[in-house]
Design a protein around this motif. Structure first.
Motif, PDB file in Angstrom:
ATOM      1  N   LYS A 117      25.379  29.959  -4.757  1.00 29.88           N
ATOM      2  CA  LYS A 117      26.342  30.964  -5.193  1.00 29.88           C
ATOM      3  C   LYS A 117      27.719  30.560  -4.685  1.00 29.88           C
ATOM      4  CE  LYS A 117      22.970  34.742  -5.095  1.00 29.88           C
ATOM      5  NZ  LYS A 117      22.630  36.061  -4.505  1.00 29.88           N
ATOM      6  N   VAL A 118      28.560  30.111  -5.580  1.00 29.42           N
ATOM      7  CA  VAL A 118      29.880  29.600  -5.201  1.00 29.42           C
ATOM      8  C   VAL A 118      30.697  30.645  -4.457  1.00 29.42           C
ATOM      9  CG1 VAL A 118      32.089  28.823  -6.117  1.00 29.42           C
ATOM     10  CG2 VAL A 118      29.976  27.872  -7.020  1.00 29.42           C
ATOM     11  N   HIS A 119      30.581  31.919  -4.863  1.00 29.16           N
ATOM     12  CA  HIS A 119      31.418  32.951  -4.263  1.00 29.16           C
ATOM     13  C   HIS A 119      30.741  33.661  -3.087  1.00 29.16           C
ATOM     14  CE1 HIS A 119      34.658  32.535  -7.101  1.00 29.16           C
ATOM     15  NE2 HIS A 119      33.797  32.578  -8.114  1.00 29.16           N
ATOM     16  N   SER A 120      29.687  33.085  -2.554  1.00 32.97           N
ATOM     17  CA  SER A 120      29.096  33.623  -1.333  1.00 32.97           C
ATOM     18  C   SER A 120      30.148  33.635  -0.224  1.00 32.97           C
ATOM     19  CB  SER A 120      27.910  32.758  -0.899  1.00 32.97           C
ATOM     20  OG  SER A 120      27.572  33.008   0.449  1.00 32.97           O
ATOM     21  N   PRO A 121      30.216  34.722   0.554  1.00 34.41           N
ATOM     22  CA  PRO A 121      31.198  34.762   1.641  1.00 34.41           C
ATOM     23  C   PRO A 121      30.937  33.736   2.735  1.00 34.41           C
ATOM     24  CG  PRO A 121      29.680  36.621   1.780  1.00 34.41           C
ATOM     25  CD  PRO A 121      29.417  35.951   0.473  1.00 34.41           C
ATOM     26  N   TYR A 122      29.776  33.095   2.682  1.00 39.43           N
ATOM     27  CA  TYR A 122      29.417  32.107   3.702  1.00 39.43           C
ATOM     28  C   TYR A 122      29.822  30.686   3.337  1.00 39.43           C
ATOM     29  CZ  TYR A 122      26.203  35.959   4.806  1.00 39.43           C
ATOM     30  OH  TYR A 122      25.662  37.184   5.081  1.00 39.43           O
ATOM     31  N   LYS A 123      30.001  30.389   2.051  1.00 35.60           N
ATOM     32  CA  LYS A 123      30.039  28.998   1.608  1.00 35.60           C
ATOM     33  C   LYS A 123      31.413  28.337   1.578  1.00 35.60           C
ATOM     34  CE  LYS A 123      25.657  28.712   1.312  1.00 35.60           C
ATOM     35  NZ  LYS A 123      24.938  27.961   2.361  1.00 35.60           N
ATOM     36  N   GLY A 124      32.493  29.093   1.706  1.00 36.45           N
ATOM     37  CA  GLY A 124      33.807  28.480   1.836  1.00 36.45           C
ATOM     38  C   GLY A 124      34.328  27.780   0.593  1.00 36.45           C
ATOM     39  N   TRP A 125      33.972  28.293  -0.591  1.00 36.91           N
ATOM     40  CA  TRP A 125      34.381  27.663  -1.834  1.00 36.91           C
ATOM     41  C   TRP A 125      35.893  27.505  -1.937  1.00 36.91           C
ATOM     42  CZ3 TRP A 125      34.168  24.707  -5.816  1.00 36.91           C
ATOM     43  CH2 TRP A 125      34.945  24.949  -6.953  1.00 36.91           C
ATOM     44  N   THR A 126      36.645  28.530  -1.556  1.00 37.38           N
ATOM     45  CA  THR A 126      38.112  28.479  -1.673  1.00 37.38           C
ATOM     46  C   THR A 126      38.683  27.300  -0.883  1.00 37.38           C
ATOM     47  OG1 THR A 126      38.272  30.877  -1.987  1.00 37.38           O
ATOM     48  CG2 THR A 126      40.255  29.730  -1.252  1.00 37.38           C
ATOM     49  N   TYR A 127      38.172  27.096   0.319  1.00 38.82           N
ATOM     50  CA  TYR A 127      38.677  26.010   1.166  1.00 38.82           C
ATOM     51  C   TYR A 127      38.260  24.650   0.618  1.00 38.82           C
ATOM     52  CZ  TYR A 127      39.516  29.940   4.232  1.00 38.82           C
ATOM     53  OH  TYR A 127      39.944  31.136   4.745  1.00 38.82           O
TER      54      TYR A 127
END
Length: 424
Positions: free
Chosen positions: A256-266
């Motif tokens: 899940k790209v938008h998981s709060p754990y995965k840091g997609w934005t960074y």
């Protein structure tokens, strides 16, 4: 229910896990390591995708119906939860498995991730009442919090959860308070409970938290099959995946790209910057765990090859070996399996300084530890690994022999404590 024959010989261990899958499942890997080292091991799950293995057992339709009802209630109770807070799991409903054959015939019970309607705290008490040594594996923070998988900046769990940011009611005695109390009462009622964390980071938190105060807490990493996950010629791996024409292959795993754990934005910002840092290099990104995504394709300035959700370890091994660097921008994590897999395959890892990640990566040796939430430093790490042709390598403490020696010592100690001294 018929008897399930357990062979005579080694100690009889049962692993409890919500789901069993043939790829990337830490419980299955620990189970297989126990078998390889002479233990008589079984896995009992609510769901299983493993076919044809009589040692991996799942519950019937009733347990699955309980799980569905549990999910409906949890979804309602957490309907106002902020998305950025991550997962919050409630101990509501579950199945009594204390009389299941593999549980009844076991000498030691290993409890992995069992929420989601598989086992409640009440069910865990039923298991503990059997008097067998019972190992609570801390795969995330839930065991020591009022319900969240990762607390981010909140440290209320160290004293007592309550007035939780997950619930907007602004009440001290809220759901997190009540669940914290329920778990603390459970832990303090049984002397046959032992806590194991794969990381030093989470083990240290468990030793500090009021909920597990005075309980035995140990650190034992998750094992991996190094006969399967190992390096082979990168040019061959790239050729198999049709990537031979590129100078560099960078890899990212995201369910899940938008998981709060995965840091997609960074990650996105770091990779955009990478384009300007290495303008003359042909770069391709491998993405696994996600189907083809227009959002990812539009955000990344390089060609992308989507591998989808990989269901076998052989393909996973191929992906790591085809990659020149694996990107792990997690903002909250314990001891990610993906990092262990990548390092075993000789592929360096770039990750943030959070959770147990710095314990696995020797900075600028088998990877790069970037400053937390710093996309520029993350990009710097990618460049560092690529230009210096860094090679991933598993640190000595993650070797399966070392890990299984620790489990053997723990089991011997637990049995002495429980059976020689008696349980009160």
């Amino acid at each position: 229910m018929g008897e399930i024959g357990i062979e005579e010989g080694g100690r009889k261990v049962v692993h409890l896990q919500f789901g069993s899958s043939p790829s990337g499942n830490y419980t299955i890997r620990l189970h297989e390591a126990f078998l390889a080292y002479g233990y008589d091991s079984y896995v009992l799950s609510l769901y299983s995708e493993v076919v044809g293995d009589p040692r991996i057992v799942s519950l019937g339709a009733f347990g699955k119906n309980v799980r569905r009802l549990n999910q409906k209630i949890q979804d309602y109770l957490t309907r106002n939860k902020p998305k950025e807070s991550g997962a919050f799991s409630l101990s509501l409903l579950g199945s009594d498995i204390s009389n299941h054959p593999v549980v009844r015939q076991s000498d030691v019970i290993y409890v992995h991730w069992v929420l989601g309607g598989f086992l409640s705290v009440r069910n865990l008490k039923q298991l503990a009442s059997l008097g067998k040594p019972m190992v609570m594996i801390l795969h995330d923070m839930w065991t020591i919090t009022g319900g969240c998988s990762y607390s981010f900046d909140c440290d209320k769990f160290l004293t007592h959860c309550g007035n939780c940011p997950v619930f907007p009611e602004d009440k001290e005695v809220d759901t997190s308070y009540k669940q914290y109390e329920e778990k603390m009462e459970f832990y303090r009622s049984f002397r046959n409970l032992f806590f194991v964390s794969p990381s030093h980071w989470l083990a240290d938190l468990a030793k500090r938290a009021e909920i597990t105060k005075g309980k035995p807490v140990y650190r034992i990493p998750n094992p991996i099959d190094q006969n399967l996950f190992k390096p082979f010629d990168k040019s061959v791996a790239k050729g198999i995946l049709g990537l031979a024409a590129y100078d560099y292959v960078i890899c990212f795993g995201a369910n899940k790209v938008h998981s709060p754990y995965k840091g997609w934005t960074y990650l996105k910002d770091a990779v955009v910057k990478l384009k300007s840092e290495l303008p003359n290099k042909e770069i391709v990104m491998l993405v696994f765990g996600s189907a083809a995504s227009e959002e990812i394709s539009e955000a990344i300035p390089f060609p992308i090859k989507f591998m989808g959700f990989i269901r076998d370890d052989y393909t996973t091994n191929l992906v790591y070996n085809a990659s020149d660097v694996f990107l792990a921008p997690s903002l909250a994590d314990n001891l990610p399996t993906t990092i262990i897999e990548s390092l075993c395959c000789g592929t360096p890892v770039v990750g943030f300084e959070t959770g147990g990640i710095p314990e696995m990566i020797s900075h600028k040796s088998n990877g790069y530890i970037a400053a937390y939430r710093d996309a520029d430093d993350f990009c710097k790490g990618i460049v560092y690994c690529l230009e210096r042709k860094l090679v991933g390598k598993l640190l000595p403490e993650y070797q399966v022999d070392v890990i299984m020696d620790q489990h053997a010592s723990l089991i011997s100690y637990m049995e002495q404590e429980v059976y020689d001294n008696g349980q009160s």
